[in-house]
Design an enzyme around this catalytic site. Structure first.
Site, mmCIF file in Angstrom:
data_model
loop_
_atom_site.group_PDB
_atom_site.id
_atom_site.type_symbol
_atom_site.label_atom_id
_atom_site.label_comp_id
_atom_site.label_asym_id
_atom_site.label_seq_id
_atom_site.Cartn_x
_atom_site.Cartn_y
_atom_site.Cartn_z
ATOM 1 N N GLU A 90 0.804 -1.113 -0.001
ATOM 2 C CA GLU A 90 0.015 -0.103 0.111
ATOM 3 C C GLU A 90 0.830 1.207 0.001
ATOM 4 O O GLU A 90 1.782 1.177 0.528
ATOM 5 C CB GLU A 90 -0.842 0.116 1.146
ATOM 6 C CG GLU A 90 -1.742 -1.079 1.335
ATOM 7 C CD GLU A 90 -2.600 -0.901 2.705
ATOM 8 O OE1 GLU A 90 -3.540 -1.786 2.742
ATOM 9 O OE2 GLU A 90 -2.559 0.370 3.519
ATOM 10 N N CYS A 103 3.233 8.604 1.663
ATOM 11 C CA CYS A 103 3.587 7.606 2.755
ATOM 12 C C CYS A 103 3.781 6.291 1.888
ATOM 13 O O CYS A 103 2.977 5.632 1.264
ATOM 14 C CB CYS A 103 2.362 7.382 3.696
ATOM 15 S SG CYS A 103 2.516 6.234 4.828
ATOM 16 N N CYS A 110 5.543 -7.197 7.791
ATOM 17 C CA CYS A 110 6.674 -6.586 8.635
ATOM 18 C C CYS A 110 6.895 -7.507 9.716
ATOM 19 O O CYS A 110 6.059 -8.441 10.137
ATOM 20 C CB CYS A 110 5.997 -5.544 9.155
ATOM 21 S SG CYS A 110 7.051 -4.444 10.436
ATOM 22 N N CYS A 114 3.940 -5.438 16.062
ATOM 23 C CA CYS A 114 3.410 -4.617 17.084
ATOM 24 C C CYS A 114 1.835 -5.098 17.284
ATOM 25 O O CYS A 114 1.307 -5.459 16.263
ATOM 26 C CB CYS A 114 3.602 -3.350 16.286
ATOM 27 S SG CYS A 114 5.027 -2.547 16.344
ATOM 28 N N CYS A 117 -1.032 -3.309 15.341
ATOM 29 C CA CYS A 117 -0.702 -2.891 14.020
ATOM 30 C C CYS A 117 -1.337 -3.942 13.102
ATOM 31 O O CYS A 117 -1.231 -5.165 13.395
ATOM 32 C CB CYS A 117 0.642 -2.698 13.836
ATOM 33 S SG CYS A 117 0.988 -2.637 11.932
ATOM 34 N N CYS A 333 -3.480 1.456 8.749
ATOM 35 C CA CYS A 333 -2.330 0.614 8.212
ATOM 36 C C CYS A 333 -2.770 -0.717 7.683
ATOM 37 O O CYS A 333 -2.962 -1.411 8.548
ATOM 38 C CB CYS A 333 -1.152 0.574 9.056
ATOM 39 S SG CYS A 333 -0.820 2.243 9.926
#
Ligand code: SAH
Length: 346
Positions: A90, A103, A110, A114, A117, A333
């Site tokens: 994205e 962004c 990832c 976290c 997230c 996100c």
């Protein structure tokens, strides 16, 4: 085959010389790719047909594919790109009054994990290449048109940029070289959850680029629960590193602080936060938690966030509340990617 957007300007010069061109051809190719947003060698009409054939035999112009796009009422555009291997990432275009920001993502998924997230849920697939990072900018710029020139880049999309340091650094070279995209280093911000070796490398290797730290908690016990990597790089160690990072009142370090109800939003947290950053030129950005379906956290009320902000201001810390853009589209996100994956499975 060389992916031409992998190359920094000196590398592009070496490449053109290696296939038999004069060195100055690098400037021509760079102008087509980065100023005129060309998507193929065929468009480069000031290079002879034979020259273009040589280029096509030895290199490729790799372009991302837009597979979905959501436009918010506030002008924010969220892009879902497909990569050559079918993976999806994205990128978000955020128009401001006086400038435009994008962004960018740096990894597919990832590895940090976290707890708040959405991207973390899918785990980590791979690093993005330099070309895949750079082409997020080029593809968005082409789509929004040159009249909406993008001047700012934040590395705050999917992934941890400092775990893909080489490619992030090369993309920054391409973004900031006047012969290529030519943005100002001050307008580029790299956001990290606190990878200390990466922060050290940034201080040395990309010194004028802005650094943002996702702090999100003021003591290790809470931060560890939110960001598991805090065990390896605890708050004190990260703060020590920030003190060494080249920054001043004009180029402040950005401290991102996610606001999670009942977890990190107390008066004590605000006071502790002010103490943590007191010797560092920072700007604090309070980020209201962006909920997604099934998320275990809540966003504090606006009053609570403003009260938190006020405590910091009273202690001399420049603190802002990040207004959430694109609320009516897949705002949090990784959400656009998540949504489309579900659609595909159905
Ligand atoms: N890995 C880097 C950059 C990507 S995340 C980093 O950790 O900084 C960009 C920012 O979005 C980080 O501050 C991250 O903590 C924050 N973020 C992640 N999920 C969020 C959510 N649901 N709501 C609001 N901010 C979120």
């Amino acid at each position: 085959m060389i992916d031409i957007k992998h190359l920094t300007f000196p590398e592009l010069q070496n490449f053109v010389v290696s296939v038999g061109f004069k060195k100055y051809r690098a400037s021509q190719i760079a102008r087509w790719l980065y100023k005129k947003l060309a998507t193929s060698f065929d468009e480069m009409t000031d290079i002879s047909r034979k020259g273009r054939e040589i280029l096509k035999e030895t290199a490729e112009v790799y372009n991302l594919k837009i597979v979905n796009k959501e436009v918010s009422k506030d002008g924010t555009v969220k892009y879902l790109f497909e990569l050559k291997d079918g993976n999806r990432i994205e990128t978000v275009f955020i128009p401001e009054r006086d400038w435009n920001t994008i962004c960018v993502s740096t990894q597919v998924g990832c590895p940090i994990g976290c707890k708040f997230c959405f991207t973390a849920k899918d785990g980590f697939t791979r690093n993005l290449t330099t070309s895949e990072i750079v082409d997020q900018y080029l593809s968005v710029q082409r789509d929004v048109g040159l009249e909406n020139r993008i001047s700012n880049i934040v590395f705050m999309g999917m992934g941890e940029p400092l775990l893909n340091f080489e490619n992030v650094k090369k993309s920054i070279e391409i973004f900031t070289d006047d012969r290529m995209i030519g943005l100002s280093k001050r307008k580029i911000t790299v956001s990290t959850c606190g990878i200390i070796p990466g922060i050290r490398r940034m201080a040395k290797e990309t010194p004028r680029v802005k650094l943002a730290l996702s702090l999100h908690a003021t003591e290790d016990e809470t931060r560890e629960k939110l960001i598991p990597l805090n065990k390896k790089y605890p708050i004190k160690e990260i703060m020590k590193e920030l003190k060494n990072y080249p920054a001043d009142n004009i180029r402040r370090i950005m401290i991102e602080y996610l606001m999670l109800e009942g977890i990190n939003d107390s008066t004590e947290d605000a006071i502790r936060l002010s103490k943590l950053v007191k010797d560092i030129p920072v700007k604090v950005n309070l980020i209201p938690f962006n909920p997604y379906p099934g998320s275990p956290f809540k966003t504090p009320s606006r009053e609570k966030i403003e009260a938190f902000q006020k405590i910091l201001w009273n202690r001399g810390i420049a603190t802002f509340i990040r207004d959430s853009r694109g609320q009516d589209i897949s705002a949090a996100c990784g959400m656009l990617r998540g949504k489309n994956k579900r659609t595909l499975k159905q």
